[in-house]
Design an enzyme around this catalytic site. Structure first.
Site, PDB file in Angstrom:
ATOM      1  N   GLU A   1      19.691  42.942  14.366  1.00 44.69           N
ATOM      2  CA  GLU A   1      19.222  43.835  15.501  1.00 44.69           C
ATOM      3  C   GLU A   1      18.601  44.216  14.342  1.00 44.69           C
ATOM      4  OE1 GLU A   1      21.225  44.894  19.436  1.00 44.69           O
ATOM      5  OE2 GLU A   1      20.182  46.649  18.656  1.00 44.69           O
TER       6      GLU A   1
ATOM      7  N   GLU B   1      28.029  46.109  16.739  1.00 46.05           N
ATOM      8  CA  GLU B   1      28.189  47.616  16.393  1.00 46.05           C
ATOM      9  C   GLU B   1      29.887  48.398  16.464  1.00 46.05           C
ATOM     10  OE1 GLU B   1      24.811  49.663  17.857  1.00 46.05           O
ATOM     11  OE2 GLU B   1      23.574  48.315  17.331  1.00 46.05           O
TER      12      GLU B   1
END
Ligand SMILES: *[C@@H]1O[C@H](CO)[C@@H](O)[C@H](O)[C@H]1NC(C)=O
Ligand SMILES: *[C@@H]1O[C@H](CO)[C@@H](O)[C@H](O)[C@H]1NC(C)=O
Ligand SMILES: *[C@@H]1O[C@H](CO)[C@@H](O)[C@H](O)[C@H]1NC(C)=O
Length: 380
Positions: free
Chosen positions: A315, A197
């Site tokens: 994810e 991220e």
């Protein structure tokens, strides 16, 4: 494919109640002779995160001991849950991965466990993966037949220059030594993933696409060099973050042909875990369909700028901040999960990793009892 069959059965199970509400007749035609996309043989995947037991959201601490670092690998429910899928994919990663040091080689910084630290990223200090633990994990992967993706620390060596923005080259030395150790031990890793991220504006921290592209080229040459005499050579995934068109396009352009083998992205399309509307969103097809724009744009990015790469959902947990208490761990969550498995497959996603195998409210297994939650049974 097992997954398609279970989706089909679920539709049959639910259609009577849907019909009862509408009182109209409906006919469901499934053309099993047409292929619109193909998933990897091991499409279903789940994550193991790094969060320690004192990670809390909304005055609740639902992670227990489910971290890469402290999960009880000897629990028979855990081994059986993984083994039941023959070759279950596991992705090791999450928010704290870019603060993990590997205690191996010439590591110069002290290697200590995660501690609460207000000034640290996500409220925690840096953490440490000891090689003894890495040995135990690999023993577990081998005995359960797991196919492993490991997310590497992609912030190491960079400087925080403010507003979550990190500059400077990636220091690859610790990752290099860790991969080397892994090869020396003969551990099989399916894929090395670069960062968590950090794409676009980032969650907590961000790195520019140009810099990221250069660093993933570096990772690729490390993997090429270290795996010279070792088969099979793992593939490389990046960036393990939220889709942002210009950032993702640039990553592919800068890294160039056949460096990033799979473009991995994250999805949390239900909003925060404490949203009082969570169940309504899960049961609202219009809400669930919105995220198809991301899948569509991502496949265009690949077509235009990186046809050598495949798409992975690295994810996806539905609701973020550890999932929805008393929602993500219950039967209703399956309406979101099955919709996602189908939608991602339709857009040629090769692998779909559910956040999490265990830990948080969205675990496939209950983090204290290790007993499967309803969504565990949706993957067969
Ligand atoms: C698939 O089967 C249906 C029904 O038998 C048929 O109408 C259709 O043309 C077939 N499609 C292909 C691509 O073969
Ligand atoms: C998808 O791409 C279109 C065209 O570039 C853009 O208008 C839209 O905002 C993008 N949507 C998402 C969710 O990325
Ligand atoms: C795990 O199971 C226990 C006992 O059934 C339950 O009280 C708890 O809420 C469950 N935890 C989660 C996150 O589902």
């Amino acid at each position: 494919m097992g997954f398609r069959i279970s989706l089909f059965i679920l539709l049959l199970v639910f259609s009577p109640s849907i019909l009862a509400q509408n009182s109209d007749d409906a006919r469901l035609v499934i053309h099993t002779n047409t292929t619109i996309a193909e998933t990897d043989d091991n499409y279903v995947c789940a994550t193991i995160d790094w969060w320690p037991h004192d990670k809390c959201n909304y005055n609740q601490c639902p992670w227990e001991f489910s971290s890469v670092i402290n999960l009880d690998l000897s629990n028979p429910f855990l081994a059986n849950a993984v083994q039941a899928f023959k070759n279950f994919r596991l992705r090791l990663g999450g928010s704290l991965q870019d603060q993990v040091l590997y205690e191996v080689g010439n590591l110069k910084s002290p290697c200590k466990q995660f501690e609460k630290d207000k000034s640290g990223l996500f409220g925690f200090s840096r953490g440490c993966l000891h090689m003894k633990r890495w040995d135990e994990l690999n023993n577990f992967f081998k005995t359960t037949g797991a196919v492993v993706t490991f997310g590497l620390n992609a912030l190491h060596g960079r400087q925080h220059v403010g507003k979550g923005s990190w500059h400077g080259d990636w220091d690859s030395s610790n990752a290099h030594d860790f991969i080397k150790y892994t090869i020396t031990k003969g551990y099989l890793i399916d894929s090395w993933e670069f960062g968590n991220e950090l794409s676009g504006r980032g969650i907590g921290a961000s790195v520019g696409a140009e810099q990221y592209g250069k660093d993933v080229v570096r990772l690729n040459s490390i993997v090429d060099e270290l795996y010279k005499n070792f088969e099979p050579k793992p593939i490389i995934l990046a960036p393990g973050g939220f889709y942002d068109k210009s950032w993702f396009d640039k990553l592919l352009l800068v890294s160039g042909p056949r460096v990033v083998n799979a473009l991995s992205h994250h999805i949390y399309n239900l909003g925060p875990g404490n949203d009082h509307n969570l169940i309504n969103k899960i049961l609202d097809p219009d809400h669930l369909n919105k995220v198809s724009a991301i899948f569509g744009n991502l496949s265009l990015s690949i077509q235009m700028n990186g046809p050598w790469a495949s798409a992975w959902v690295g994810e996806s947990g539905g609701a973020y901040n550890s999932g929805g208490p008393q929602v993500s761990d219950t039967f209703v969550d399956s309406f979101w999960y099955l919709d996602q498995l189908g939608m991602a497959a339709k857009y040629d996603t090769k692998v779909y990793c559910r956040q999490t195998l265990i830990g948080g409210n969205y675990g496939l297994l209950n983090a204290s009892t290790f007993v499967p939650n309803p969504d565990y049974y949706r993957q067969g």
